[in-house]
Design a protein around this motif. Structure first.
Motif, PDB file in Angstrom:
ATOM      1  N   MET A   1      -6.282  44.358  -9.119  1.00 10.66           N
ATOM      2  CA  MET A   1      -6.058  43.570  -7.914  1.00 10.66           C
ATOM      3  C   MET A   1      -5.113  42.394  -8.056  1.00 10.66           C
ATOM      4  N   ASP A   2      -5.121  41.678  -8.767  1.00 12.79           N
ATOM      5  CA  ASP A   2      -4.233  40.440  -8.729  1.00 12.79           C
ATOM      6  C   ASP A   2      -2.756  40.883  -8.786  1.00 12.79           C
ATOM      7  N   ARG A   3      -2.418  42.209  -9.380  1.00  6.92           N
ATOM      8  CA  ARG A   3      -0.980  42.593  -9.205  1.00  6.92           C
ATOM      9  C   ARG A   3      -0.511  42.787  -7.926  1.00  6.92           C
ATOM     10  N   LEU A   4      -1.399  42.756  -6.987  1.00  5.31           N
ATOM     11  CA  LEU A   4      -0.890  43.337  -5.405  1.00  5.31           C
ATOM     12  C   LEU A   4      -1.020  41.914  -4.711  1.00  5.31           C
ATOM     13  N   LEU A   5      -1.555  40.816  -5.231  1.00  3.62           N
ATOM     14  CA  LEU A   5      -1.741  39.492  -4.348  1.00  3.62           C
ATOM     15  C   LEU A   5      -0.284  38.892  -4.052  1.00  3.62           C
ATOM     16  N   PRO A   6       0.281  38.907  -2.862  1.00  7.00           N
ATOM     17  CA  PRO A   6       1.695  38.400  -2.317  1.00  7.00           C
ATOM     18  C   PRO A   6       1.787  36.694  -2.633  1.00  7.00           C
ATOM     19  N   TYR A   7       0.739  36.027  -2.910  1.00  5.49           N
ATOM     20  CA  TYR A   7       0.551  34.562  -2.788  1.00  5.49           C
ATOM     21  C   TYR A   7       0.540  34.142  -4.399  1.00  5.49           C
ATOM     22  N   ALA A   8       0.663  32.854  -4.587  1.00  4.25           N
ATOM     23  CA  ALA A   8       0.463  32.204  -5.880  1.00  4.25           C
ATOM     24  C   ALA A   8      -0.947  32.244  -6.472  1.00  4.25           C
ATOM     25  N   ARG A   9      -1.972  32.399  -5.415  1.00  6.08           N
ATOM     26  CA  ARG A   9      -3.455  32.270  -5.957  1.00  6.08           C
ATOM     27  C   ARG A   9      -4.074  32.590  -4.850  1.00  6.08           C
ATOM     28  N   TRP A  10      -5.585  33.195  -5.492  1.00  6.60           N
ATOM     29  CA  TRP A  10      -6.321  33.642  -4.313  1.00  6.60           C
ATOM     30  C   TRP A  10      -7.081  32.268  -3.787  1.00  6.60           C
ATOM     31  N   ARG A  11      -7.359  32.466  -2.427  1.00  8.39           N
ATOM     32  CA  ARG A  11      -8.026  31.247  -1.839  1.00  8.39           C
ATOM     33  C   ARG A  11      -9.524  31.498  -2.317  1.00  8.39           C
ATOM     34  N   LYS A  12     -10.409  30.288  -2.060  1.00  9.23           N
ATOM     35  CA  LYS A  12     -11.733  30.315  -2.624  1.00  9.23           C
ATOM     36  C   LYS A  12     -12.477  31.438  -1.710  1.00  9.23           C
ATOM     37  N   GLY A  13     -13.249  32.005  -2.673  1.00 11.43           N
ATOM     38  CA  GLY A  13     -14.142  33.359  -2.243  1.00 11.43           C
ATOM     39  C   GLY A  13     -13.064  34.583  -1.984  1.00 11.43           C
ATOM     40  N   GLN A  14     -11.890  34.577  -1.888  1.00 15.66           N
ATOM     41  CA  GLN A  14     -11.013  35.530  -1.468  1.00 15.66           C
ATOM     42  C   GLN A  14     -11.165  36.744  -2.181  1.00 15.66           C
ATOM     43  N   LYS A  83       6.005  42.385  -4.323  1.00 16.61           N
ATOM     44  CA  LYS A  83       5.469  43.017  -5.382  1.00 16.61           C
ATOM     45  C   LYS A  83       6.280  44.283  -5.530  1.00 16.61           C
ATOM     46  N   LYS A  84       7.520  44.432  -4.799  1.00 17.78           N
ATOM     47  CA  LYS A  84       8.430  45.395  -4.782  1.00 17.78           C
ATOM     48  C   LYS A  84       7.714  46.975  -4.931  1.00 17.78           C
ATOM     49  N   ILE A  85       6.547  47.123  -4.103  1.00 18.61           N
ATOM     50  CA  ILE A  85       6.012  48.322  -3.931  1.00 18.61           C
ATOM     51  C   ILE A  85       6.087  48.974  -2.453  1.00 18.61           C
ATOM     52  N   CYS A  86       5.813  50.255  -2.322  1.00 16.52           N
ATOM     53  CA  CYS A  86       6.024  50.934  -0.959  1.00 16.52           C
ATOM     54  C   CYS A  86       4.698  51.267  -0.806  1.00 16.52           C
TER      55      CYS A  86
END
Length: 612
Positions: A1-14, A83-86
């Motif tokens: 799942m981490d590979r799809l996150l478009p942000y620097a980090r997950w928010r708390k609980g996200q 993430k350069k994916i479609c």
């Protein structure tokens, strides 16, 4: 799942939300997801479902409004770019909004549907005809953002709506309104033209606290007295001979019956005996024949609006197709006297969907309790998982409840209205700047309190009307350092008002009475059905009145607290919020409830909170 996150980090609980959703999809379960504002649930839901789904599964993201469609689109776009994916996605809007013809904007929705249908049948719509010639049109790249999508395919000379439907079977994510899944008629049409199967769908339902009432409204049919009169005119104009006489006699009987009901009811809500009503209605085959002849002649005469006699046919079909879970009654609205066949049990329709979909995520910041949703939506208890992101708003929101005031119907009096007005006026006087939002159980209650507000307070007061636009509120508060906005708990502002300038401009919320729904015929019928289902009168009463009221309170508070940096002082002028069921529902959403006995204590709490 981490590979799809478009942000620097997950928010708390996200990430925890995404993992829970992943497991739910893998196991074919139904998730009830409660989350605080700003938890980032959209991206977590998309990543969780997308990484868990198989090739045969399709994600269907259901949003309540056009604006809410933008949130998943933004997140999908960020994933694709960063993430350069479609991720093939399409948005389904109604046919009128996607039509490139200029005339579409000038027609009502019903008129447009008739116009569109006529053009297609007569081979007069070039956009539709071009679909047959351009077989490779779906190979064109596109931006799923609705306005860009429409412009793209309109420029290519094809119908954007039909293209969107074609893409539905090919993409991985479909975004649309609730009606595409929960309106049986619209879902059937979509499935027939696309081959979609409920069993292959993973539903993400945003703002799911609205779902029970929205489903109920979708299934309801209404017929105005004036529409029966107009149906008679249509019959005189477009029908002839003996058949015309038969229809006119039947319509005359129906109109006379409605007049009788109007006199008996005095204009208020009046329960109608279904069998008696059916006995004065025209026959089904008779109505079908009349509608076919009249609408054919109307189109040939250039009249695009749907016939009024078709509205009578729709009501008859609804009554004959289902009697359980509905109530037939008359009432008076600003548009006139009407007969309404109101659904009071959304579980009938919801069961068709939730019993068949592969998995579903129902998410909201003000989600009702698990037992409530299982009952109202006919969810299979063994498939349901509940996950609530436990927030702590105690540092952002101070919530106090006045233990000496109630807005119960039996306690509503001039003295009570004066007392509430006095408290609001004094609190507003001590209020420094920004917006104080005062929320009332009804428009009528609000008007009765407003009468007793001091003149100096009214200079800063905006009063919601049933047709108020948000832009009017924005203009009003722009001109003042501080403003008092009076709103009805069941009105539009509480659902959609967002006043921000970096931080929320709403600094205080006063709940001037617990907004318990009125004991209308609809609610009485719903309570009866739930009592029979639970064999528990107290539980049925709580589901019908208390839970909906508390959800409205939570929505009102949520208007002030939209991010982690927002702060608000909340006063609830109704001791019933201190009762166990109501208080616990507020507390599971992250608010700490304090009880106070008088105005002086409220002012002390307000002062200490403001000075922190």
């Amino acid at each position: 799942m981490d590979r799809l996150l478009p942000y620097a980090r997950w928010r708390k609980g996200q990430r925890e939300i995404a993992e829970t959703i992943y497991n739910v999809v893998k196991d074919g379960k139904i998730l009830l997801l409660g989350y605080p504002t700003g938890a980032g649930k959209t991206i977590a839901a998309l990543i969780g479902t997308y990484t868990a789904k198989s090739k045969n599964h399709k994600i269907f993201f259901l949003a309540r409004t056009k604006n809410q469609v933008q949130a998943p689109l933004r997140e999908i776009s960020k994933i694709e770019k960063r993430k350069k994916i479609c991720i093939p996605t399409v948005v389904l809007q109604n046919k009128k909004e996607m039509c490139p013809l200029a005339i579409a904007k000038r027609l009502s929705y019903d008129e447009f549907l008739r116009y569109c249908d006529s053009l297609v049948k007569l081979d007069l719509c070039e956009y539709y005809l071009n679909l047959k010639e351009r077989k490779n049109i779906l190979e064109n790249g596109y931006n799923p953002e609705p306005s860009k999508f429409v412009r793209k395919f309109a420029k290519l000379g094809v119908c954007p709506y039909e293209i969107a439907k074609m893409l539905t079977s090919k993409v991985e994510i479909v975004i649309g309104s609730y009606v595409y899944i929960f309106s049986s008629e619209i879902r059937y049409r979509l499935q027939s033209s696309t081959g979609l199967k409920l069993e292959d769908l993973i539903l993400i339902i945003d703002e799911a606290h609205n779902l029970p009432e929205i489903i109920a409204d979708m299934q309801s049919i209404k017929l105005y007295k004036y529409q029966v009169k107009l149906a008679q005119r249509e019959a005189r104009k477009f029908l002839f001979g003996e058949f015309a006489e038969e229809i006119l006699a039947s319509l005359s009987n129906l109109y006379s019956y409605i007049l009788t009901i109007e006199r008996k009811s005095g204009g208020g809500d009046y329960l109608i005996d279904t069998s008696e009503f059916l006995s004065v209605m025209p026959g089904l085959s008779q109505l079908k024949k009349a509608v076919s002849i009249i609408e054919k002649n109307m189109v040939e005469s250039g009249i695009l609006a749907p016939s009024n006699i078709s509205r009578i046919l729709n009501l008859l079909r609804a009554i004959q197709s289902s009697t359980y879970g509905f109530v037939l009654y008359s009432t008076t609205t600003p548009e006139g006297f009407m007969i309404k066949y109101q659904c009071v049990d959304p579980s009938i329709t919801a069961r068709e969907v939730f019993s068949r979909v592969h998995a579903a995520v129902l998410m909201s910041g003000t989600l009702q309790p698990k037992d409530y949703l299982i009952s109202m939506l006919a969810l299979e208890r063994g498939r349901v998982i509940e996950h609530r992101v436990h927030a702590d708003f105690s540092k952002q929101v101070k919530l106090v409840v006045h233990s000496g005031i109630s807005s119960r119907y039996v306690e509503r009096s001039e003295e009570n209205f004066r007392r509430i007005a006095k408290i609001i006026a004094i609190l507003f006087e001590k209020f420094n700047n920004g917006v104080m939002l005062a929320v009332f159980p009804s428009y009528d209650f609000m008007k009765k309190v407003n009468v007793f507000l001091p003149t100096k307070t009214r200079l800063y007061t905006f009063i919601e009307r049933e047709d108020t636009r948000l832009s009017e509120v924005v203009e009003f508060i722009k001109e003042r350092v501080k403003s008092l906005v009076l709103a009805a708990a069941w009105g539009k502002l509480i659902e959609g008002i967002e006043l921000r300038n970096g931080l929320s401009l709403i600094k205080s919320v006063v709940i001037a009475g617990l907004p318990v729904p009125e004991p209308s015929l609809v609610n009485i019928k719903r309570e009866e059905l739930l009592t029979a289902r639970f064999l528990d009168e107290e539980k049925a009463w709580r589901f019908t009145y208390i839970i909906p009221a508390v959800i409205r309170v939570l929505q009102a508070i949520g208007r002030a607290v939209r991010t982690e940096r927002d702060r608000a002082f909340v006063v609830i002028l109704d001791h019933r919020l201190l009762e166990k069921d109501a208080k616990s529902l507020v507390e599971i959403h992250g608010y700490k409830v304090r009880s106070v006995d008088n105005l002086r204590q409220i002012l002390e709490e307000m002062s200490s909170f403001s000075l922190r």
